[in-house]
Structure formats: C-alpha cells, structure tokens
Design a protein around this motif. Structure first.
Motif, short mmCIF file in Angstrom:
data_model
loop_
_atom_site.label_atom_id
_atom_site.label_comp_id
_atom_site.label_asym_id
_atom_site.label_seq_id
_atom_site.Cartn_x
_atom_site.Cartn_y
_atom_site.Cartn_z
N ASP A 90 0.80 -1.22 0.00
CA ASP A 90 0.00 0.00 0.00
C ASP A 90 0.84 1.28 0.00
O ASP A 90 0.28 2.38 0.10
CB ASP A 90 -0.93 0.01 1.22
CG ASP A 90 -1.95 -1.12 1.18
OD1 ASP A 90 -2.34 -1.51 0.07
OD2 ASP A 90 -2.34 -1.62 2.26
N ARG A 91 2.14 1.15 -0.13
CA ARG A 91 3.00 2.34 -0.16
C ARG A 91 2.82 3.07 -1.48
O ARG A 91 2.62 2.45 -2.53
CB ARG A 91 4.47 1.95 0.00
CG ARG A 91 4.84 1.50 1.41
CD ARG A 91 6.23 0.89 1.43
NE ARG A 91 7.26 1.86 1.13
CZ ARG A 91 8.07 2.41 2.05
NH1 ARG A 91 7.92 2.10 3.32
NH2 ARG A 91 9.01 3.26 1.69
N GLY A 105 5.54 -4.15 -4.65
CA GLY A 105 5.86 -3.25 -3.55
C GLY A 105 7.34 -3.03 -3.34
O GLY A 105 7.73 -2.22 -2.49
#
Length: 226
Positions: free
Chosen positions: A137-138, A176
């Motif tokens: 979710d970065r 990610g």
C-alpha cells in the motif's frame, strides 16, 4: 545541537573538513573510472553515532551541496533497527534519506519501514516477501538491495555471489519492492588487490543481473561496498 541545518553553529568545522576529504577521494575515483561524481551517492554509516553528531555531518554536507550544485546530498546508513528508531524521530525535521544497512529480522520489519526508505540487507527470499507484504500500500515501492557475502566469512551476512542473481530475480518480481542493486560488506583488509577483487565480485553480480531478460533498475546499476 538541535537547530536546523542552516544555523551557523550547526556546522562542525572538523566534520566539514573530513567530509570534504572524502568527497575529494570520491571525485578522484570517479575520474579514474570515467564517471561523473554526480552519479555516485555517498552514504554515511551512523552506527553508534549520536543524533547530534549526525546532525553536524548533515549540516556540513548541506553547506557543501549549496556551494556545488553537482553534489548530491549524502545518504544515512544505520546498522541497527533499534538505533534507527531512536535517532530518526530526533532528525525528522531535516528528513535525511535513511538506509538500513545491517541485518534485518522479520519481526522488526514494521519498525524499520516507519523510517527507512531503502533496505540494503536483503539476503533471503523470506525477508523480501515479508517486506513486500508490508509495502503493497505504499505510494512508491521500497528500494531494496540484495546483500552479497563476497568474502565468504561466516561472520558476514549475505548470499554467495553464485546465488545472488537467482535471489535478485525473485526479489524483482515481488510487488511493492524495487530492486535497486547489490550491497556487500568486505573483509577489513589492508591489501588493495584483495579488496579490489572482492569489489569486482559484487560488480559482476550486478552485471550478470542487469543483462537482457533479467530485472534492471531505472537508473545506473548500483553496487555498494560497505
């Protein structure tokens, strides 16, 4: 010493002189290799250095960068997660670019990711997967380096040079994460040819990995000697 970096008292003359000496050596090495110093980032290892000492070094570097626009700001490398989480909040006002350069246990991943923008000590697929899970979710991928043990010493962390490419390919495929290069910690030896050979071993890992059909970073390949 807690003021911002542009306050005069924040610049320690001794630190400034030592940093300038390192910059001079770095420029000479770049010239010998046919590279521009602007392509190479200098990383300061902050292990056991208190926050005030780090702030003094950052102040000296900020002044040098202000005088020479071709210089890129230094990076900060912390060996221990505990020291990272203690120092980073104190230095948050100057927003240094923190790299974790020491071993990372999977149970300390969350603490590390609060402050480090790069993890240079990825030596297993298990750790890479744990980092990937925490970074989905970065807004931007986490930069990671595969750590290679070029000296073969049992006290050093990292995969063997022969296994580095396979791990790099696996890491590059994880969401990610962004495979940024390789890192090694060579033996502490006064023998220049031995040190050069060990460095070249790490460079060969990068060369083999950045060939067609294998992952490549967005910029020049990175191989860091710690």
């Amino acid at each position: 010493m807690t003021g911002p970096l542009d306050e005069p008292h924040a610049v320690d003359q001794g630190v400034q002189e030592r940093l300038a000496a390192v910059r001079t050596r770095l420029a000479a090495a770049c010239a010998a290799a046919g590279r521009s110093p602007s392509e190479v980032r200098l990383l300061l290892a902050s292990k056991t250095v208190p926050a005030d000492g780090i702030r003094a070094a950052l102040a000296a570097d900020a002044r040098a960068c202000a005088l020479d626009p071709l210089l890129a700001p230094v990076l900060l490398g912390e060996n221990r997660v505990q020291e990272l989480v203690e120092k980073a909040p104190v230095l948050a006002d100057v927003a240094p670019d923190w790299h974790l350069i020491g071993p990372l246990q999977t149970n300390k991943v969350n603490a590390t990711l609060r402050w480090a923008g790069t993890v240079e000590s990825v030596a297993s697929l298990d750790l890479a997967r744990r980092l990937s899970d925490r970074c989905l979710d970065r807004p931007t991928p986490l930069a990671v380096h595969v750590q290679v043990n070029v000296s073969g010493e049992a006290t050093k962390h990292g995969v063997t040079p022969g296994d580095a490419r396979a791990l790099a390919v696996e890491v590059a495929a994880l969401p990610g994460l962004r495979l940024a290069g390789f890192m090694t910690v060579g033996a502490n030896s006064p023998t220049t040819p031995w040190c050069a050979a060990a460095t070249h071993s790490c460079v060969r890992c990068a060369t083999r990995c950045w060939t067609p059909g294998h992952p490549a970073p967005p910029g020049p390949s990175s191989c860091r000697w710690a």
